[in-house]
Design a protein around this motif. Structure first.
Motif, PDB file in Angstrom:
ATOM      1  N   THR A   1       0.832  -1.208   0.000  1.00  0.00           N
ATOM      2  CA  THR A   1       0.000   0.000   0.000  1.00  0.00           C
ATOM      3  C   THR A   1       0.862   1.251   0.000  1.00  0.00           C
ATOM      4  O   THR A   1       0.630   2.177  -0.783  1.00  0.00           O
ATOM      5  CB  THR A   1      -0.951  -0.004   1.216  1.00  0.00           C
ATOM      6  OG1 THR A   1      -1.787  -1.160   1.142  1.00  0.00           O
ATOM      7  CG2 THR A   1      -1.801   1.255   1.267  1.00  0.00           C
TER       8      THR A   1
ATOM      9  N   CYS B   1       0.925   3.825  -3.110  1.00  0.00           N
ATOM     10  CA  CYS B   1       0.505   5.217  -2.885  1.00  0.00           C
ATOM     11  C   CYS B   1       1.644   6.181  -3.232  1.00  0.00           C
ATOM     12  O   CYS B   1       1.391   7.275  -3.752  1.00  0.00           O
ATOM     13  CB  CYS B   1       0.034   5.418  -1.447  1.00  0.00           C
ATOM     14  SG  CYS B   1      -1.577   4.668  -1.129  1.00  0.00           S
TER      15      CYS B   1
ATOM     16  N   ARG C   1       1.325   9.040  -5.951  1.00  0.00           N
ATOM     17  CA  ARG C   1       1.670  10.407  -5.547  1.00  0.00           C
ATOM     18  C   ARG C   1       2.611  11.052  -6.568  1.00  0.00           C
ATOM     19  O   ARG C   1       2.422  12.186  -6.984  1.00  0.00           O
ATOM     20  CB  ARG C   1       2.309  10.381  -4.159  1.00  0.00           C
ATOM     21  CG  ARG C   1       3.042  11.634  -3.752  1.00  0.00           C
ATOM     22  CD  ARG C   1       2.040  12.703  -3.333  1.00  0.00           C
ATOM     23  NE  ARG C   1       2.705  13.933  -3.035  1.00  0.00           N
ATOM     24  CZ  ARG C   1       2.813  14.943  -3.912  1.00  0.00           C
ATOM     25  NH1 ARG C   1       2.371  14.821  -5.129  1.00  0.00           N
ATOM     26  NH2 ARG C   1       3.368  16.067  -3.556  1.00  0.00           N
TER      27      ARG C   1
ATOM     28  N   SER D   1       0.626   6.461   3.815  1.00  0.00           N
ATOM     29  CA  SER D   1       0.076   6.117   2.492  1.00  0.00           C
ATOM     30  C   SER D   1      -1.097   7.027   2.165  1.00  0.00           C
ATOM     31  O   SER D   1      -1.175   7.597   1.065  1.00  0.00           O
ATOM     32  CB  SER D   1      -0.386   4.661   2.468  1.00  0.00           C
ATOM     33  OG  SER D   1       0.684   3.798   2.710  1.00  0.00           O
ATOM     34  N   TYR D   2      -1.998   7.168   3.126  1.00  0.00           N
ATOM     35  CA  TYR D   2      -3.156   8.040   2.919  1.00  0.00           C
ATOM     36  C   TYR D   2      -2.722   9.486   2.684  1.00  0.00           C
ATOM     37  O   TYR D   2      -3.221  10.157   1.778  1.00  0.00           O
ATOM     38  CB  TYR D   2      -4.108   7.972   4.126  1.00  0.00           C
ATOM     39  CG  TYR D   2      -5.127   9.074   4.085  1.00  0.00           C
ATOM     40  CD1 TYR D   2      -6.197   9.017   3.191  1.00  0.00           C
ATOM     41  CD2 TYR D   2      -4.997  10.203   4.895  1.00  0.00           C
ATOM     42  CE1 TYR D   2      -7.116  10.051   3.113  1.00  0.00           C
ATOM     43  CE2 TYR D   2      -5.907  11.242   4.816  1.00  0.00           C
ATOM     44  CZ  TYR D   2      -6.952  11.163   3.933  1.00  0.00           C
ATOM     45  OH  TYR D   2      -7.856  12.198   3.848  1.00  0.00           O
TER      46      TYR D   2
ATOM     47  N   VAL E   1      -1.604  10.435  -0.876  1.00  0.00           N
ATOM     48  CA  VAL E   1      -2.626  10.549  -1.930  1.00  0.00           C
ATOM     49  C   VAL E   1      -3.784  11.452  -1.528  1.00  0.00           C
ATOM     50  O   VAL E   1      -4.744  11.592  -2.270  1.00  0.00           O
ATOM     51  CB  VAL E   1      -3.146   9.153  -2.369  1.00  0.00           C
ATOM     52  CG1 VAL E   1      -2.027   8.348  -3.006  1.00  0.00           C
ATOM     53  CG2 VAL E   1      -3.774   8.406  -1.206  1.00  0.00           C
TER      54      VAL E   1
END
Length: 177
Positions: free
Chosen positions: A97, A101, A105, A151-152, A155
């Motif tokens: 993940t 990501c 990005r 990761s969040y 993005v």
């Protein structure tokens, strides 16, 4: 002279590859050293390109490939090597993940954001450094949560200051001389 910035970027890429190689031989400290050396090279490649008037699309693409390896793949493998391996499925999922990501990005940045005064989403070099530092907690659950959070953030639509551009402008204008 126009090849100097690309050579610095290739140095960043080599640092990422050497970090991964070091992890294959369980040399965590060397891996961290290579990731941080890649970060220094990443700071200087754009500065050198602007100083030498050698900014190019090829350089931008090389920079993204190098950043994916040095700040995407290498830090995620470091996190896996030090703690996430103890969470077999979840650890691999977090590593994948984070790397995916990071790739998203960088692609998004190249297409939409390279001319903006701020970053939209956390820049991958910053996320990579955060993941390296989080890895030294040696706590798999905390590291898994941190990797997913980073990761969040990469993005997300959250704005982050563009420190590299401000630093380059200050250096070029002589404010840091």
């Amino acid at each position: 002279m126009n090849y100097i910035p690309c050579m610095i970027t290739i140095g960043n890429f080599i640092c990422g590859l050497l970090a991964i190689h070091s992890l294959l031989y369980h040399n965590i400290h060397a891996a961290v050293l290579f990731i941080f050396t890649g970060m220094l090279l990443d700071l200087f490649d754009g500065m050198a390109a602007r100083k030498l008037n050698a900014v190019s699309d090829m350089g931008k693409e090389l920079d993204s490939f190098a950043d994916l390896v040095t700040f995407g793949v290498a830090p995620s493998m470091l996190a896996y090597s030090v703690a996430l391996y103890s969470l077999p499925f979840i650890g691999i999922l977090c590593v994948l993940t984070y790397s995916i990501c990071g790739m998203l990005r960088l692609s998004k940045f190249n297409i939409e954001q390279s001319k903006l005064p701020t970053f939209i989403g956390m820049p991958i070099p910053f996320a990579g450094m955060c993941l390296v530092l989080l890895s030294f907690t040696y706590h798999p659950i905390l590291l898994a949560i941190g990797a997913c959070g980073l990761s969040y953030l990469m993005v997300s639509k959250i704005k982050f200051p563009h420190f590299k551009k401000h630093a380059a402008e200050n250096l070029e204008s002589g404010r840091w001389n």
